[in-house]
Scaffold this motif. Sequence first.
Motif, PDB file in Angstrom:
ATOM      1  N   ASN A 211       3.160  -5.865   3.741  1.00 30.56           N
ATOM      2  CA  ASN A 211       3.050  -7.054   4.588  1.00 30.56           C
ATOM      3  C   ASN A 211       4.226  -7.975   4.302  1.00 30.56           C
ATOM      4  O   ASN A 211       4.683  -8.091   3.158  1.00 30.56           O
ATOM      5  CB  ASN A 211       1.764  -7.818   4.279  1.00 30.56           C
ATOM      6  CG  ASN A 211       0.542  -7.221   4.944  1.00 30.56           C
ATOM      7  OD1 ASN A 211      -0.399  -6.818   4.270  1.00 30.56           O
ATOM      8  ND2 ASN A 211       0.531  -7.169   6.252  1.00 30.56           N
TER       9      ASN A 211
ATOM     10  N   LEU B 133      -1.710 -12.228   8.608  1.00 29.07           N
ATOM     11  CA  LEU B 133      -2.037 -10.854   8.275  1.00 29.07           C
ATOM     12  C   LEU B 133      -1.684 -10.599   6.814  1.00 29.07           C
ATOM     13  O   LEU B 133      -0.592 -10.919   6.371  1.00 29.07           O
ATOM     14  CB  LEU B 133      -1.233  -9.909   9.171  1.00 29.07           C
ATOM     15  CG  LEU B 133      -1.403  -8.412   8.923  1.00 29.07           C
ATOM     16  CD1 LEU B 133      -2.652  -7.904   9.654  1.00 29.07           C
ATOM     17  CD2 LEU B 133      -0.173  -7.653   9.425  1.00 29.07           C
ATOM     18  N   ASN B 134      -2.614 -10.043   6.056  1.00 29.25           N
ATOM     19  CA  ASN B 134      -2.313  -9.688   4.669  1.00 29.25           C
ATOM     20  C   ASN B 134      -3.433  -8.810   4.128  1.00 29.25           C
ATOM     21  O   ASN B 134      -4.443  -9.320   3.663  1.00 29.25           O
ATOM     22  CB  ASN B 134      -2.152 -10.926   3.782  1.00 29.25           C
ATOM     23  CG  ASN B 134      -1.448 -10.588   2.479  1.00 29.25           C
ATOM     24  OD1 ASN B 134      -0.392  -9.957   2.509  1.00 29.25           O
ATOM     25  ND2 ASN B 134      -2.007 -10.979   1.342  1.00 29.25           N
TER      26      ASN B 134
ATOM     27  N   ILE C 265      -3.619  -4.271   3.509  1.00 33.45           N
ATOM     28  CA  ILE C 265      -3.399  -2.898   3.979  1.00 33.45           C
ATOM     29  C   ILE C 265      -4.121  -1.971   3.013  1.00 33.45           C
ATOM     30  O   ILE C 265      -3.828  -1.979   1.811  1.00 33.45           O
ATOM     31  CB  ILE C 265      -1.904  -2.511   3.996  1.00 33.45           C
ATOM     32  CG1 ILE C 265      -1.056  -3.606   4.627  1.00 33.45           C
ATOM     33  CG2 ILE C 265      -1.694  -1.184   4.698  1.00 33.45           C
ATOM     34  CD1 ILE C 265       0.440  -3.426   4.374  1.00 33.45           C
TER      35      ILE C 265
ATOM     36  N   TYR D  13       3.984   0.631   2.320  1.00 33.89           N
ATOM     37  CA  TYR D  13       3.725  -0.237   3.461  1.00 33.89           C
ATOM     38  C   TYR D  13       3.571  -1.657   2.915  1.00 33.89           C
ATOM     39  O   TYR D  13       2.748  -1.893   2.020  1.00 33.89           O
ATOM     40  CB  TYR D  13       2.443   0.169   4.184  1.00 33.89           C
ATOM     41  CG  TYR D  13       2.590   1.376   5.087  1.00 33.89           C
ATOM     42  CD1 TYR D  13       2.169   1.316   6.414  1.00 33.89           C
ATOM     43  CD2 TYR D  13       3.143   2.571   4.625  1.00 33.89           C
ATOM     44  CE1 TYR D  13       2.300   2.424   7.264  1.00 33.89           C
ATOM     45  CE2 TYR D  13       3.274   3.678   5.458  1.00 33.89           C
ATOM     46  CZ  TYR D  13       2.845   3.598   6.769  1.00 33.89           C
ATOM     47  OH  TYR D  13       2.975   4.693   7.595  1.00 33.89           O
TER      48      TYR D  13
ATOM     49  N   ILE E 204       4.180  -5.143   9.473  1.00 29.90           N
ATOM     50  CA  ILE E 204       4.240  -4.355   8.242  1.00 29.90           C
ATOM     51  C   ILE E 204       5.547  -3.578   8.224  1.00 29.90           C
ATOM     52  O   ILE E 204       5.938  -2.966   9.224  1.00 29.90           O
ATOM     53  CB  ILE E 204       3.047  -3.382   8.158  1.00 29.90           C
ATOM     54  CG1 ILE E 204       1.740  -4.170   7.989  1.00 29.90           C
ATOM     55  CG2 ILE E 204       3.226  -2.398   7.010  1.00 29.90           C
ATOM     56  CD1 ILE E 204       0.484  -3.312   8.079  1.00 29.90           C
TER      57      ILE E 204
ATOM     58  N   VAL F 128      -6.629  -2.774   8.128  1.00 30.66           N
ATOM     59  CA  VAL F 128      -5.835  -3.991   7.986  1.00 30.66           C
ATOM     60  C   VAL F 128      -6.696  -5.216   8.278  1.00 30.66           C
ATOM     61  O   VAL F 128      -7.636  -5.159   9.078  1.00 30.66           O
ATOM     62  CB  VAL F 128      -4.600  -3.995   8.920  1.00 30.66           C
ATOM     63  CG1 VAL F 128      -3.636  -2.898   8.538  1.00 30.66           C
ATOM     64  CG2 VAL F 128      -5.012  -3.864  10.375  1.00 30.66           C
ATOM     65  N   THR F 129      -6.359  -6.306   7.624  1.00 34.81           N
ATOM     66  CA  THR F 129      -7.021  -7.585   7.867  1.00 34.81           C
ATOM     67  C   THR F 129      -6.061  -8.700   7.486  1.00 34.81           C
ATOM     68  O   THR F 129      -4.884  -8.454   7.213  1.00 34.81           O
ATOM     69  CB  THR F 129      -8.349  -7.694   7.089  1.00 34.81           C
ATOM     70  OG1 THR F 129      -9.093  -8.822   7.564  1.00 34.81           O
ATOM     71  CG2 THR F 129      -8.116  -7.848   5.594  1.00 34.81           C
TER      72      THR F 129
ATOM     73  N   GLU G 240       0.850  -1.189   0.000  1.00 35.63           N
ATOM     74  CA  GLU G 240       0.000   0.000   0.000  1.00 35.63           C
ATOM     75  C   GLU G 240       0.886   1.238   0.000  1.00 35.63           C
ATOM     76  O   GLU G 240       1.890   1.301   0.734  1.00 35.63           O
ATOM     77  CB  GLU G 240      -0.924   0.014   1.218  1.00 35.63           C
ATOM     78  CG  GLU G 240      -1.910   1.159   1.247  1.00 35.63           C
ATOM     79  CD  GLU G 240      -3.079   0.989   0.282  1.00 35.63           C
ATOM     80  OE1 GLU G 240      -3.992   1.822   0.306  1.00 35.63           O
ATOM     81  OE2 GLU G 240      -3.079   0.003  -0.491  1.00 35.63           O
TER      82      GLU G 240
END
Length: 351
Positions: free
Chosen positions: A284, A322-323, A325, A282, A291, A336-337, A275
């Motif tokens: 992942n 986590l992946n 942004i 940013y 991040i 985020v998710t 992102e």
Amino acid sequence: MKVYNPLITILLALNLAGCSKSQKEKESFFSFDENALKPMYQATDKVVLNLLNTKNKTIDSVAYFVNYKRISSVKGNGKFTLDLSGKKLGYQNLKAVVYFDGDTISTKTRVEVASGIVPKLLKYTILNTYPHDINAFTEGFEFFRDTLMESTGTPAGYKGYFAKIDYKTGKVFKKVALDPKYFGEGITVINNKIYQLTWTSATGFIYDANTLKKLKTFPFDKKIEGWGMTNDGKNIYQSDGTEKIWTMNPETQKMVDFINVYTNDSKIKSVNELEWINGKIYGNIWQKDAIAIINPQSGAVEAVLDLTALKANIKNPKADVLNGIAYNKKTNTIFVTGKNWDKMFEIKVSE
């Protein structure tokens, strides 16, 4: 009719073997002094290069090359100091061409260059928590105006798609299914077009951002995998699962450059979903709930955001890493998710 002379064939073979042996022997005359080189340097360092002269040959001069570009020469076997300032992070391929006794021989080595910046550790505050589809194996995550765009992969038991979503409710406005033969990856929106990557098919797609109509299928310009995607309004940035982030021309889909992602002491592999936020990338890091904040010019990791604690809020036992942004310019916050997470978090980041 051709007539072969066995004697000539044997003589030629012996001559070629002799030339090959002679050349190999000469190549052993000179080499970089590997013992004087460090396993890794920082971008602020200077490297003193020494050549070993095993046969004590009289050297006229040595020309030095970095990444196949000639940068300097010295008389005799003088030492050469390579300033790493401004050099691309990652491996620098070095070559020395030695001129001696009316002959020339080249020798090669390489040095690895890390960032000269120690990353800062950032903090975050959770502002809001929203629902997220637990069947979404999230690969791409980005806002288009005030609408969330999400692209998903297709591991066993899941169907890949990308969709426009109401981020507050999780309601899908419109969804486009991906052909099952493709594993969907990162997406980004630029010039009112959606660009989408696939994982190992070396294929990307372009859609109209308003109608989601497919406009083009394009082959990858390089033999790489498709992972994450973002853009700065002019160029697209694309990760490939290594430490590289490529710069793509959105009009031609050609790769024009790349950076290597490094901290001050290590290479950062498996850069995933990307992102663009306020002039930084940013990223992942696959299999890490963190991040990296990356300088898009140098590849240096300037800061790290540790989001490990978010996982405690996820109820889905099958939740993956986590992946995802997505930066919302309207609220100046980050969403985020993760893959198959049942929640999405709106956070505010600070030092």
